[in-house]
Design a protein around this motif. Structure first.
Motif, short mmCIF file in Angstrom:
data_model
loop_
_atom_site.label_atom_id
_atom_site.label_comp_id
_atom_site.label_asym_id
_atom_site.label_seq_id
_atom_site.Cartn_x
_atom_site.Cartn_y
_atom_site.Cartn_z
N GLU A 1 0.83 -50.15 -9.59
CA GLU A 1 0.06 -49.41 -10.59
C GLU A 1 -0.53 -50.35 -11.63
O GLU A 1 -1.67 -50.17 -12.09
CB GLU A 1 0.95 -48.38 -11.27
N PHE A 2 0.20 -51.39 -12.00
CA PHE A 2 -0.25 -52.34 -13.01
C PHE A 2 -1.37 -53.25 -12.52
O PHE A 2 -2.35 -53.49 -13.21
CB PHE A 2 0.93 -53.21 -13.47
N CYS A 3 -1.25 -53.77 -11.30
CA CYS A 3 -2.10 -54.88 -10.88
C CYS A 3 -3.43 -54.43 -10.29
O CYS A 3 -3.60 -53.30 -9.87
CB CYS A 3 -1.36 -55.77 -9.87
N ASP A 4 -4.37 -55.37 -10.29
CA ASP A 4 -5.64 -55.20 -9.58
C ASP A 4 -5.58 -55.81 -8.19
O ASP A 4 -6.26 -55.36 -7.27
CB ASP A 4 -6.78 -55.88 -10.36
N VAL A 5 -4.76 -56.88 -8.06
CA VAL A 5 -4.63 -57.62 -6.81
C VAL A 5 -3.16 -57.95 -6.59
O VAL A 5 -2.47 -58.38 -7.51
CB VAL A 5 -5.45 -58.93 -6.84
N GLY A 6 -2.68 -57.76 -5.37
CA GLY A 6 -1.31 -58.15 -5.03
C GLY A 6 -1.29 -59.48 -4.30
O GLY A 6 -2.19 -59.78 -3.51
N SER B 1 10.01 -55.73 5.04
CA SER B 1 9.40 -54.91 4.00
C SER B 1 7.88 -54.84 4.10
O SER B 1 7.25 -54.12 3.33
CB SER B 1 9.80 -55.44 2.61
N ILE B 2 7.29 -55.55 5.04
CA ILE B 2 5.84 -55.70 5.06
C ILE B 2 5.10 -54.40 5.35
O ILE B 2 4.04 -54.13 4.77
CB ILE B 2 5.41 -56.81 6.05
N ASN B 3 5.63 -53.56 6.23
CA ASN B 3 4.92 -52.32 6.56
C ASN B 3 4.76 -51.42 5.34
O ASN B 3 3.67 -50.91 5.06
CB ASN B 3 5.66 -51.57 7.67
N ASP B 4 5.85 -51.21 4.63
CA ASP B 4 5.82 -50.37 3.43
C ASP B 4 4.91 -50.99 2.38
O ASP B 4 4.16 -50.28 1.69
CB ASP B 4 7.24 -50.21 2.88
N LEU B 5 4.94 -52.30 2.26
CA LEU B 5 4.13 -53.01 1.28
C LEU B 5 2.64 -52.81 1.55
O LEU B 5 1.87 -52.44 0.65
CB LEU B 5 4.48 -54.51 1.32
N ILE B 6 2.23 -53.05 2.78
CA ILE B 6 0.81 -52.89 3.13
C ILE B 6 0.38 -51.44 2.96
O ILE B 6 -0.71 -51.16 2.42
CB ILE B 6 0.57 -53.36 4.58
N ALA C 1 -3.25 -47.34 -2.55
CA ALA C 1 -3.78 -47.60 -3.89
C ALA C 1 -5.18 -48.21 -3.86
O ALA C 1 -5.79 -48.41 -4.92
CB ALA C 1 -2.83 -48.52 -4.66
N SER C 2 -5.68 -48.52 -2.66
CA SER C 2 -7.01 -49.14 -2.48
C SER C 2 -7.13 -50.44 -3.27
O SER C 2 -8.13 -50.71 -3.94
CB SER C 2 -8.12 -48.17 -2.89
N LYS C 3 -6.07 -51.24 -3.18
CA LYS C 3 -6.05 -52.53 -3.87
C LYS C 3 -5.82 -53.65 -2.87
O LYS C 3 -5.06 -53.49 -1.91
CB LYS C 3 -4.95 -52.54 -4.94
N PRO C 4 -6.50 -54.80 -3.06
CA PRO C 4 -6.35 -55.92 -2.12
C PRO C 4 -4.97 -56.54 -2.19
O PRO C 4 -4.33 -56.58 -3.26
CB PRO C 4 -7.43 -56.91 -2.56
#
Length: 248
Positions: free
Chosen positions: A193-198, A209-214, A220-223
């Protein structure tokens, strides 16, 4: 099907297309910290401390590595690698290292070997420079603490534009590089919620954890940009965004 299982299926198809010998040998061994990151590297790097290790796979003189907290040696055939059950962390680490080695040998992945000696210290500055070139000054969320990269990003973008989550209990609720480290299990959505880019460590493909992360970043439509050599092969096969300036 998990992302790593999808990569396993794609690797199998590549091996079939290239008519590789399925009985060829894949050997995986646990590297010492100096082997993994170099004797001259900063002793503060987590690999140097020995809590997590790098394993290295060799296949037909090609090498690939993976970073894991469940290191183990392994030897088997390419066929056994392609059929490996990926439900346990140590098997995911072995497969990821093996995948990196095979894809390196097929010229399908670059940077499958960790940078060494002075290179890790230079990585953060170059990583930050490339982020700035692509995104400008944004708010960034780091998934998986990498202190050298965090330090450079704080220097480049300011601590107020950085948030970090990590799974290591030794880091959670500690301020590192003027940024409080949040709990990776509880605070991921708050970070998104905070960031523009992860920016995420490639070892998420090993810890599962990668599946949940992606999925969460897509919702969130964030890169989301990955770093590190561990994810070299998976990023190549699955078209993931990755920056790893000095990997070999």
């Amino acid at each position: 099907m998990s992302l790593l299982q999808q990569a396993q299926t794609k690797l199998t198809s590549l091996c079939d297309a290239a008519r590789l010998e399925r009985d060829s040998t894949v050997t995986v061994r646990v590297l010492t910290p100096d082997e993994a990151i170099g004797a001259k590297a900063d002793p503060n790097f987590v690999i140097k401390k020995g809590k997590e290790r790098v394993i290295e796979a060799c296949w037909n003189e090609s090498r690939g590595q993976a970073f894991t907290d469940r290191p183990c040696d392994w030897q088997g055939s390419l066929d056994e690698l392609l059929a490996m059950d990926l439900h346990q962390v140590d098997r995911r680490a072995v497969f990821t290292a093996g995948l990196n080695a095979v894809l390196c040998g097929l010229n399908q992945a670059e940077g499958t070997i960790h940078c060494k000696d002075e290179e890790p210290a230079r990585c953060g500055e170059e990583f930050t420079r490339r982020l700035y070139a692509r995104f400008g000054v944004k708010r960034f969320g780091m998934i998986g603490l990498q202190p050298a990269i965090l330090d450079a990003m704080v220097e480049g973008f300011g601590a107020v534009r950085m948030r970090v989550v990590d799974l290591n209990e030794d880091n959670i609720n500690k301020k590192i590089c003027d940024v409080m480290v949040w709990d990776g299990e509880k605070d991921l959505e708050k970070l998104i919620e905070f960031c523009d880019v992860g920016v995420a460590t490639g070892s998420t493909v090993v810890n599962g954890s990668i599946n949940d992360l992606i999925e969460k970043f897509q919702e969130a439509s964030k890169p989301l940009v990955f770093f590190g050599n561990t994810i070299a092969g998976v990023a190549s096969l699955m078209n993931l965004d990755r920056i790893c300036p000095f990997a070999h």
